[in-house]
Design a protein around this motif. Structure first.
Motif, PDB file in Angstrom:
ATOM      1  N   GLU A 151      -5.005 -39.245 -34.840  1.00  0.00           N
ATOM      2  CA  GLU A 151      -5.865 -40.305 -35.407  1.00  0.00           C
ATOM      3  C   GLU A 151      -6.138 -41.400 -34.388  1.00  0.00           C
ATOM      4  OE1 GLU A 151      -3.708 -41.734 -38.802  1.00  0.00           O
ATOM      5  OE2 GLU A 151      -3.886 -39.753 -39.742  1.00  0.00           O
ATOM      6  N   LYS A 152      -5.125 -41.711 -33.569  1.00  0.00           N
ATOM      7  CA  LYS A 152      -5.272 -42.806 -32.602  1.00  0.00           C
ATOM      8  C   LYS A 152      -5.872 -42.332 -31.283  1.00  0.00           C
ATOM      9  CE  LYS A 152      -2.245 -46.117 -32.532  1.00  0.00           C
ATOM     10  NZ  LYS A 152      -1.062 -46.937 -32.373  1.00  0.00           N
ATOM     11  N   GLN A 187       2.776 -45.031 -25.970  1.00  0.00           N
ATOM     12  CA  GLN A 187       3.278 -45.212 -27.333  1.00  0.00           C
ATOM     13  C   GLN A 187       4.797 -45.314 -27.295  1.00  0.00           C
ATOM     14  OE1 GLN A 187       1.381 -45.252 -30.283  1.00  0.00           O
ATOM     15  NE2 GLN A 187      -0.410 -45.268 -28.933  1.00  0.00           N
ATOM     16  N   ASN A 235       1.207 -50.470 -30.678  1.00  0.00           N
ATOM     17  CA  ASN A 235       1.525 -49.098 -30.222  1.00  0.00           C
ATOM     18  C   ASN A 235       3.010 -48.767 -30.410  1.00  0.00           C
ATOM     19  OD1 ASN A 235       2.547 -50.768 -28.273  1.00  0.00           O
ATOM     20  ND2 ASN A 235       1.862 -49.533 -26.529  1.00  0.00           N
ATOM     21  N   GLN A 251       3.861 -48.753 -38.408  1.00  0.00           N
ATOM     22  CA  GLN A 251       3.263 -49.075 -37.124  1.00  0.00           C
ATOM     23  C   GLN A 251       3.034 -50.534 -36.887  1.00  0.00           C
ATOM     24  OE1 GLN A 251      -0.318 -46.797 -36.197  1.00  0.00           O
ATOM     25  NE2 GLN A 251       0.898 -46.957 -34.339  1.00  0.00           N
TER      26      GLN A 251
END
Ligand SMILES: Cc1cc2nc3c(=O)[nH]c(=O)nc-3n(C[C@H](O)[C@H](O)[C@H](O)COP(=O)(O)OP(=O)(O)OC[C@H]3O[C@@H](n4cnc5c(N)ncnc54)[C@H](O)[C@@H]3O)c2cc1C
Length: 404
Positions: A375-376, A207, A350, A347
């Motif tokens: 969440e991801k 990320q 990523n 967002q």
């Protein structure tokens, strides 16, 4: 051979946003690295007044909106962190004042009584009795004077607290040397390549978090072609001209001086800071700073001198030194160009662009990024990374009152 580093997340920018997120994500077990191109806090954070406020000033307009709701619990949140019982340990941060004062012009007295009577504000603002006025105001003002549950922090010590246990994960991003960012075929962030001392480092991360304040735009430009950039990743700048008064007055003040109209921006917002040379500095924000963006520095100092002598006629500032400087607030773009009311994350694949909107709202931003990772389903991993002790720690920025 380049050194290849693998991380769960790479954060670009070490202001309050980047440092708060680094603390929160590392506490969740993620392996995170932060790159800072100057010194920690070098943008808006070190220039901020350090006020952690509960949004009472927004309620002045009688309009308790999203801004007031999002921010209302923040002073308590920070107090827990300062006591070592919150989600980030801020023990060691110097508290400049445990209260903030609000001083309305006399003509506003009756409207203030109505304002204080409103249910939403009960317990958050108290009227101060004359005998309890802070030393600076005693005998000099007729009042009324109100005490808010807001706190004022010394920002350099805050930055020190947020970075001291993570120094091996906070590195100077030497942008004078060649560097690049790479994306994969899906357009996701893959790696950042940089050089230091003739060594090449490739930092791969699952990320990418961009919290570079005003620098975010340039960084994004290098990463995402203009036509691909989502609308919600645009930023806006709100220019200010801040004024500093260095003097030897003995008593600190932390006060919103509220003019004849009730607006969300007080006519002057004053905090007091201790300078390295032993003098004190009043740091002047509020409407004076907003309107000052359109003045020359000479004009700004004249306007500030007039305003301060009008407000505090008992104060001898004949030996004071007056300075001013320009700075932008960098935030997520809003439809009407007004200040955003909450912290926000935006967002694209990523890549996450982050705006705290205020120092005060950094805990809110920290929670949003932790929620996003959950969440991801970003799982913390174990990496076998090379020794990074050759990469320098960027150090902490010097506050404006010690550079002028
Ligand atoms: C004058 C002023 C007074 C304020 N007073 C208050 C206040 O009293 N209370 C309050 O709640 N809020 C206040 N604010 C708002 C608050 O300071 C900001 O919302 C907050 O500091 C923004 O933090 P940030 O981390 O997003 O950005 P910044 O603090 O600007 O940090 C961005 C960092 O990223 C770095 N960077 C930039 N580009 C790159 C790159 N390409 N690579 C690596 N690093 C990069 C910069 O050097 C900088 O260190 C004030 C703002 C200003 C301007």
């Amino acid at each position: 051979m380049p050194s290849v580093i693998e991380k769960d997340a790479l954060i670009i920018g070490g202001g309050i946003a980047g440092l708060w997120m680094l603390n929160r994500l590392r506490a969740e077990g993620y392996d995170v690295m932060l790159l800072e191109k100057n010194q920690l806090g070098a943008g808006q954070t070190i220039a901020s007044q350090g006020m952690i406020h509960g949004g009472i000033k927004y309620a002045l307009t009688g309009n308790l909106n999203t801004a007031s709701e999002a921010i209302a619990d923040m002073p308590e949140h920070w107090e827990a962190c300062l006591a070592g019982t919150g989600d980030v340990d801020l023990r060691g941060t110097n508290i400049l004042s445990k209260h903030y004062y609000m001083w309305p012009r006399n003509s506003l007295r009756s409207r203030f009584n109505a304002f204080l009577g409103s249910k939403a504000l009960r317990g958050k603002v108290t009227s101060v009795d004359k005998e309890n006025y802070p030393a600076f105001f005693q005998t000099h003002i007729k009042g009324p004077l109100y005490k808010l549950k807001d706190i004022v922090l010394d920002v350099p010590s805050l930055l020190n607290c947020l970075s001291k246990t993570h120094q091996s994960n906070i590195k100077l991003f030497n942008r004078d040397k060649w560097w690049s960012v790479e994306r994969n075929a899906e357009g996701e962030f893959k790696s950042l390549t940089m050089q230091q001392d003739n060594e090449t480092y490739i930092i791969k991360a699952k990320q990418l978090i961009i919290s570079s304040g005003e620098g975010s735009k340039d960084f994004l430009k290098k990463l995402i072609p203009e036509k691909e950039l989502p609308d919600n990743m645009q930023m806006q700048l709100r220019p200010l001209q801040m004024t500093l008064v260095k003097h030897t007055q003995p008593h600190p003040i932390h006060v919103h001086c509220v003019a004849d109209q009730l607006t969300a921006t007080p006519e002057v917002t004053i905090t007091t800071h201790q300078c390295a040379d032993g003098s004190s500095a009043w740091y002047l924000g509020g409407e004076l700073a907003e309107s000052g963006a359109h003045r020359t520095q000479e004009e700004q100092i004249q306007v500030a001198q007039k305003k301060i002598s009008e407000l505090f006629p008992w104060c001898d500032l004949s030996n004071a030194q007056w300075h001013s400087f320009f700075i932008n607030r960098a935030e997520a773009q809003t439809k009407n160009g007004k200040r955003p009311e909450t912290a926000s994350i935006h967002q694209h694949k990523n890549i996450t662009l982050c705006w705290p909107s205020k120092l005060t709202l950094a805990p809110d931003l920290g929670q949003q990024i932790v929620n996003l990772f959950q969440e991801k389903n970003v799982e913390p991993a174990n990496y076998n990374n090379p020794d990074l002790s050759n990469l320098n720690f960027p150090g902490i920025a010097v506050p404006p009152w010690d550079t002028m």
